[in-house]
Design a protein around this motif. Structure first.
Motif, PDB file in Angstrom:
ATOM      1  N   TRP A 337       1.824 120.018  56.106  1.00 30.08           N
ATOM      2  CA  TRP A 337       2.521 119.101  55.190  1.00 30.08           C
ATOM      3  C   TRP A 337       3.655 119.842  54.514  1.00 30.08           C
ATOM      4  O   TRP A 337       3.429 120.765  53.723  1.00 30.08           O
ATOM      5  CB  TRP A 337       1.553 118.580  54.133  1.00 30.08           C
ATOM      6  CG  TRP A 337       0.560 117.592  54.661  1.00 30.08           C
ATOM      7  CD1 TRP A 337       0.435 117.147  55.952  1.00 30.08           C
ATOM      8  CD2 TRP A 337      -0.463 116.934  53.909  1.00 30.08           C
ATOM      9  NE1 TRP A 337      -0.590 116.254  56.049  1.00 30.08           N
ATOM     10  CE2 TRP A 337      -1.157 116.097  54.816  1.00 30.08           C
ATOM     11  CE3 TRP A 337      -0.849 116.960  52.590  1.00 30.08           C
ATOM     12  CZ2 TRP A 337      -2.221 115.295  54.418  1.00 30.08           C
ATOM     13  CZ3 TRP A 337      -1.908 116.169  52.179  1.00 30.08           C
ATOM     14  CH2 TRP A 337      -2.588 115.341  53.094  1.00 30.08           C
ATOM     15  N   ASN A 338       4.873 119.424  54.816  1.00 28.35           N
ATOM     16  CA  ASN A 338       6.049 120.055  54.228  1.00 28.35           C
ATOM     17  C   ASN A 338       6.546 119.248  53.015  1.00 28.35           C
ATOM     18  O   ASN A 338       6.156 118.106  52.823  1.00 28.35           O
ATOM     19  CB  ASN A 338       7.155 120.171  55.289  1.00 28.35           C
ATOM     20  CG  ASN A 338       8.318 121.018  54.825  1.00 28.35           C
ATOM     21  OD1 ASN A 338       8.160 121.917  53.994  1.00 28.35           O
ATOM     22  ND2 ASN A 338       9.499 120.737  55.329  1.00 28.35           N
ATOM     23  N   LYS A 339       7.424 119.875  52.234  1.00 28.56           N
ATOM     24  CA  LYS A 339       8.049 119.275  51.048  1.00 28.56           C
ATOM     25  C   LYS A 339       7.018 118.937  49.974  1.00 28.56           C
ATOM     26  O   LYS A 339       7.149 117.964  49.230  1.00 28.56           O
ATOM     27  CB  LYS A 339       8.875 118.032  51.425  1.00 28.56           C
ATOM     28  CG  LYS A 339       9.896 118.309  52.531  1.00 28.56           C
ATOM     29  CD  LYS A 339      10.818 117.135  52.795  1.00 28.56           C
ATOM     30  CE  LYS A 339      11.756 117.427  53.966  1.00 28.56           C
ATOM     31  NZ  LYS A 339      12.673 116.328  54.262  1.00 28.56           N
ATOM     32  N   ILE A 340       5.971 119.768  49.902  1.00 22.75           N
ATOM     33  CA  ILE A 340       4.914 119.556  48.921  1.00 22.75           C
ATOM     34  C   ILE A 340       5.452 119.719  47.504  1.00 22.75           C
ATOM     35  O   ILE A 340       4.888 119.185  46.533  1.00 22.75           O
ATOM     36  CB  ILE A 340       3.742 120.537  49.200  1.00 22.75           C
ATOM     37  CG1 ILE A 340       2.458 120.077  48.511  1.00 22.75           C
ATOM     38  CG2 ILE A 340       4.103 121.957  48.802  1.00 22.75           C
ATOM     39  CD1 ILE A 340       1.798 118.909  49.175  1.00 22.75           C
ATOM     40  N   ASP A 341       6.576 120.445  47.361  1.00 27.15           N
ATOM     41  CA  ASP A 341       7.167 120.665  46.038  1.00 27.15           C
ATOM     42  C   ASP A 341       7.746 119.388  45.450  1.00 27.15           C
ATOM     43  O   ASP A 341       7.993 119.314  44.240  1.00 27.15           O
ATOM     44  CB  ASP A 341       8.262 121.727  46.125  1.00 27.15           C
ATOM     45  CG  ASP A 341       9.326 121.379  47.162  1.00 27.15           C
ATOM     46  OD1 ASP A 341       8.956 121.179  48.335  1.00 27.15           O
ATOM     47  OD2 ASP A 341      10.518 121.313  46.802  1.00 27.15           O
ATOM     48  N   LEU A 342       7.960 118.367  46.292  1.00 26.97           N
ATOM     49  CA  LEU A 342       8.531 117.104  45.807  1.00 26.97           C
ATOM     50  C   LEU A 342       7.471 116.146  45.275  1.00 26.97           C
ATOM     51  O   LEU A 342       7.800 115.077  44.759  1.00 26.97           O
ATOM     52  CB  LEU A 342       9.318 116.418  46.934  1.00 26.97           C
ATOM     53  CG  LEU A 342      10.500 117.209  47.514  1.00 26.97           C
ATOM     54  CD1 LEU A 342      11.201 116.403  48.591  1.00 26.97           C
ATOM     55  CD2 LEU A 342      11.488 117.597  46.407  1.00 26.97           C
TER      56      LEU A 342
END
Length: 441
Positions: A337-342
């Motif tokens: 899962w990418n872009k977890i910082d968003l």
């Protein structure tokens, strides 16, 4: 501009998304025709994103229900008249229909709307024509374009013709030659297939060489714009083009990946997947997609912050299945899962909790670096086995191996003996442990 030239004006375009009613969708499913699982609004946003990727000026966008597809024009007379007025009012030159059109439907729509018409396949081909950089990429795009044009030998709107390089699909002097001579088109298809076969054989030779030096292959796959190239750059230090744009990269890239305990792997960045990817486009890119099939581990990268991430994941799994890869095989496919910082912390916890009964995904941010260490550790465990505690005694005459062991394992303790030998405790992968023992014997 500084050199005195004037940039050409962007082509004005109208983007429309016909949405099948529930009854029509069921009929298409029963007939075996694929359709997108995205919501109508998500389909519109994606279609606009595709159009903007080739610098079109979107002057109008619309979603409408399609209760009964017309064989001649796809859409009914009422919507056709409405579209014609919109085109005239906005002086649009191009209509993008986010649907697969038959050659007859495309020709009739162009006649009725007095504008050039591109369907979803044609639009994707246009993007691929601009993105291809390598000889292989250009050959694959040319083949897909010619296969698409084979059934569409109808005259384009001459007022849209303009000289430009690459495989253009919105009109141009080269296109009318193709339309004028079916035999020439078929000869070009045969020639390109022959050249691609040479590319395929070259790739097979490269794979054979890699097998002799058995570096495991890790392939990145995912929906277009999921962040594959950004993650690829973060992991390998490469400088692959990475932008917030659909199909920002097209050509496959392979780089060496060094894992935490010294394990070497080859990381492959592939073309992004998309819903309703044309079958002949998948066929044309089979030489590229074989890197996925041959991979020891596939990283399925998802933009977890996208509201349609579940639909995107479904589309990627469909393509993987068409390539003969089982997306449910968790030993072979790792979900990332990418872009977890968003995501808000509460949303992140909820999503991870929802996945608790399944193989947990790896949550990362390719931008901030969050979770990257865990991802590298898990990749190494998947391709080399879990870490083991190993006790090794190294004789004085084998002391040259000590530096190699430090590099390829995690030494937790060391005891030097009076006779010059050394006893060490090492945490290492199963593959590294086997290599330690081989070199020490």
């Amino acid at each position: 501009m500084s050199n005195g030239t004037v940039a050409p004006e962007a082509t004005k375009a109208v983007v429309v998304v016909p949405v099948l009613t529930s009854r029509e969708r069921r009929q298409t499913e029963e007939a075996g025709t694929p359709h997108s699982t995205l919501s109508p609004q998500a389909r519109l946003e994606e279609a606009v994103g595709l159009a903007e990727a080739i610098d079109l000026d979107i002057v109008h966008r619309d979603v409408f229900n399609l209760s009964t597809p017309r064989p001649a024009t796809l859409i009914g007379t009422g919507k056709l008249s409405e579209l014609a007025e919109i085109i005239q009012e906005n002086e649009a030159e191009l209509v993008v229909v986010d649907h697969q059109l038959t050659p007859v439907q495309q020709r009739n729509l162009e006649r009725e709307l007095k504008a050039k018409v591109l369907d979803r396949t044609g639009l994707i081909l246009e993007i691929f024509g601009r993105r291809a950089r390598t000889k292989e990429g250009r050959l694959q795009v040319d083949l897909a374009h010619l296969e698409y044009q084979r059934g569409r030998l109808v005259r384009s709107w001459t007022h849209l013709e303009r000289q430009r390089g690459g495989g253009g699909f919105m009109g141009g002097p080269g296109e009318t030659q193709i339309e004028a001579d079916r035999r020439l088109l078929q000869e070009r298809i045969i020639r390109i297939k022959r050249e691609l076969e040479t590319v395929r054989r070259t790739r097979d030779l490269h794979r054979a060489k890699r097998r002799k030096v058995p570096f495991p292959i890790v392939a990145l796959v995912g929906y277009t714009n999921a962040g594959k190239s950004t993650l690829f750059n973060h992991l390998t230090g490469a400088e692959v083009m990475a932008e917030d744009m659909l199909f920002a990269t097209l050509d496959p890239t392979l780089r060496r990946l060094v894992l935490p305990h010294g394990t070497l792997a080859i990381l492959s960045d592939t073309v992004g997947f998309i819903s309703d990817l044309p079958t002949h486009l998948v066929a044309a890119f089979r030489a590229t997609l074989e890197e996925v099939v041959e991979a020891d581990l596939i990283l399925h990268l998802r933009d977890i912050a996208n509201p349609d991430t579940a639909a995107h994941a479904h589309e990627v799994k469909e393509v993987l299945q068409s390539l003969g890869v089982d997306p449910a095989d968790t030993r072979h496919v790792l979900e990332v899962w990418n872009k977890i910082d968003l995501l808000d912390p509460s949303d992140r916890e909820r999503l991870l909790r929802d996945e608790a009964n399944q193989t947990p995904p790896v949550a990362v941010s390719a931008i901030t670096g969050e979770g990257i260490k865990d991802l590298l550790r898990i990749i190494e465990e998947r391709i080399s086995g879990s870490l083991e505690d190993v006790k090794l005694t190294i004789a004085p005459e084998k002391m040259a191996l000590l530096a190699w062991i430090y590099k390829n394992g995690q030494v937790t303790s060391r005891e030097d003996h009076e006779d010059g030998s050394v006893t060490i405790h090492v945490r290492a992968t199963e593959a590294a442990r086997t290599e330690f023992e081989r070199r020490l014997n």
